[in-house]
Design a protein around this motif. Sequence first.
Motif, PDB file in Angstrom:
ATOM      1  N   UNK A 106      -8.132   3.679 -39.944  1.00  0.00           N
ATOM      2  CA  UNK A 106      -7.597   4.917 -39.388  1.00  0.00           C
ATOM      3  C   UNK A 106      -8.682   5.744 -38.695  1.00  0.00           C
ATOM      4  N   UNK A 107      -9.848   5.835 -39.300  1.00  0.00           N
ATOM      5  CA  UNK A 107     -10.920   6.637 -38.720  1.00  0.00           C
ATOM      6  C   UNK A 107     -11.343   6.077 -37.364  1.00  0.00           C
ATOM      7  N   UNK A 108     -11.499   4.762 -37.287  1.00  0.00           N
ATOM      8  CA  UNK A 108     -11.881   4.139 -36.027  1.00  0.00           C
ATOM      9  C   UNK A 108     -10.788   4.259 -34.988  1.00  0.00           C
ATOM     10  N   UNK A 109      -9.536   4.155 -35.431  1.00  0.00           N
ATOM     11  CA  UNK A 109      -8.412   4.272 -34.507  1.00  0.00           C
ATOM     12  C   UNK A 109      -8.324   5.683 -33.928  1.00  0.00           C
ATOM     13  N   UNK A 110      -8.612   6.692 -34.745  1.00  0.00           N
ATOM     14  CA  UNK A 110      -8.586   8.074 -34.255  1.00  0.00           C
ATOM     15  C   UNK A 110      -9.703   8.309 -33.245  1.00  0.00           C
ATOM     16  N   UNK A 111     -10.837   7.644 -33.458  1.00  0.00           N
ATOM     17  CA  UNK A 111     -11.904   7.734 -32.460  1.00  0.00           C
ATOM     18  C   UNK A 111     -11.450   7.117 -31.145  1.00  0.00           C
ATOM     19  N   UNK A 112     -10.692   6.030 -31.259  1.00  0.00           N
ATOM     20  CA  UNK A 112     -10.140   5.389 -30.068  1.00  0.00           C
ATOM     21  C   UNK A 112      -9.165   6.304 -29.349  1.00  0.00           C
ATOM     22  N   UNK A 113      -8.366   7.032 -30.111  1.00  0.00           N
ATOM     23  CA  UNK A 113      -7.422   7.985 -29.529  1.00  0.00           C
ATOM     24  C   UNK A 113      -8.159   9.084 -28.773  1.00  0.00           C
ATOM     25  N   UNK A 114      -9.241   9.565 -29.381  1.00  0.00           N
ATOM     26  CA  UNK A 114     -10.029  10.614 -28.743  1.00  0.00           C
ATOM     27  C   UNK A 114     -10.703  10.093 -27.469  1.00  0.00           C
ATOM     28  N   UNK A 115     -11.224   8.888 -27.540  1.00  0.00           N
ATOM     29  CA  UNK A 115     -11.908   8.295 -26.397  1.00  0.00           C
ATOM     30  C   UNK A 115     -10.948   8.006 -25.242  1.00  0.00           C
ATOM     31  N   UNK A 116      -9.681   7.701 -25.555  1.00  0.00           N
ATOM     32  CA  UNK A 116      -8.703   7.377 -24.513  1.00  0.00           C
ATOM     33  C   UNK A 116      -8.335   8.586 -23.664  1.00  0.00           C
ATOM     34  N   UNK A 117      -8.597   9.792 -24.199  1.00  0.00           N
ATOM     35  CA  UNK A 117      -8.228  11.004 -23.476  1.00  0.00           C
ATOM     36  C   UNK A 117      -6.773  11.376 -23.629  1.00  0.00           C
ATOM     37  N   UNK A 118      -6.084  10.745 -24.582  1.00  0.00           N
ATOM     38  CA  UNK A 118      -4.664  11.004 -24.783  1.00  0.00           C
ATOM     39  C   UNK A 118      -4.412  12.457 -25.172  1.00  0.00           C
ATOM     40  N   UNK A 119      -3.272  12.981 -24.741  1.00  0.00           N
ATOM     41  CA  UNK A 119      -2.906  14.355 -25.076  1.00  0.00           C
ATOM     42  C   UNK A 119      -2.521  14.476 -26.543  1.00  0.00           C
ATOM     43  N   UNK A 120      -1.804  13.455 -27.036  1.00  0.00           N
ATOM     44  CA  UNK A 120      -1.337  13.485 -28.420  1.00  0.00           C
ATOM     45  C   UNK A 120      -1.593  12.128 -29.078  1.00  0.00           C
ATOM     46  N   UNK A 121      -1.592  12.135 -30.392  1.00  0.00           N
ATOM     47  CA  UNK A 121      -1.718  10.904 -31.170  1.00  0.00           C
ATOM     48  C   UNK A 121      -0.739  10.961 -32.326  1.00  0.00           C
TER      49      UNK A 121
END
Length: 267
Positions: free
Chosen positions: A215-230
């Motif tokens: 989960x922690x790594x996936x959230x970093x991926x979400x942040x890196x993608x520039x997504x508005x929401x996760x």
Amino acid sequence: AGYRNLGLTKFRLDITSLGDSASRAAHREVLVKYISKLDLDEATRARVELNPLRLFDDKREAVVKMMAGAPLLIDYLTPQSASHFEKVKKYLDRLSIRYAINPRMVRGLDYYTGTAFEFVHELLGAQSGLGGGGRYDGLMESLGGQNLSGIGFGLGIDRTLLACEAEGIDLTSQSRPDLYVIPLGEEAKDFSIKFIDDLRKNGAIVDCAYGDRALKGAMKGADKSGAKFAIVIGDSEISSGIGELKNMETGVTSSVTLSAINAKSFN
């Protein structure tokens, strides 16, 4: 739809039929006779012996002129192949997909049969193909497998980028993902496939955490993608139908019904 979503407009879909084995045998006989009368260099003649159809794909002006009157495979289709091609065109018409019949199209691989297609861009000159593919019967069997039909296609990323450049499309200004989905577990992965597909069809731009990242790594991926929401989807979210939608800019989360999420949810 993918090219249109990029903003491209100056492309077309070319289609043809390469027929079945009987169609190609009948055509090959008359084509070889036609080619035998042409003044070709040794290298070209050797290439023709492997596959005479390749001469249709030769871009040299002299060869193009010589092949102008060559017999076309589409005129030698068996009734079965012709009927199949008519059905393909009927379905394209029903879906309002515009196309052009290009009887001189030759795919780069010799195992194609039946319908073949290519996306062509009018501003790219001789190297105008953006991508293409078709059907191939007998390929798997020739490789030692079962006698099954197959279809496939390839897309040229470099050509697509050149087409965008030619039309003045700045891909760096394309919208960032609306949502980044993080599935936890196999059941969540299965659920997310349909969940993401429905959102994309609704007009949302959705990315996903692939593989088995924590989960922690996936959230970093979400942040890196520039997504508005996760959103994290696990067993509890699937059973309850409710998930926590996180605003990646503010960090604020809100409970949402998964089935109610659509493209407007991210405005």
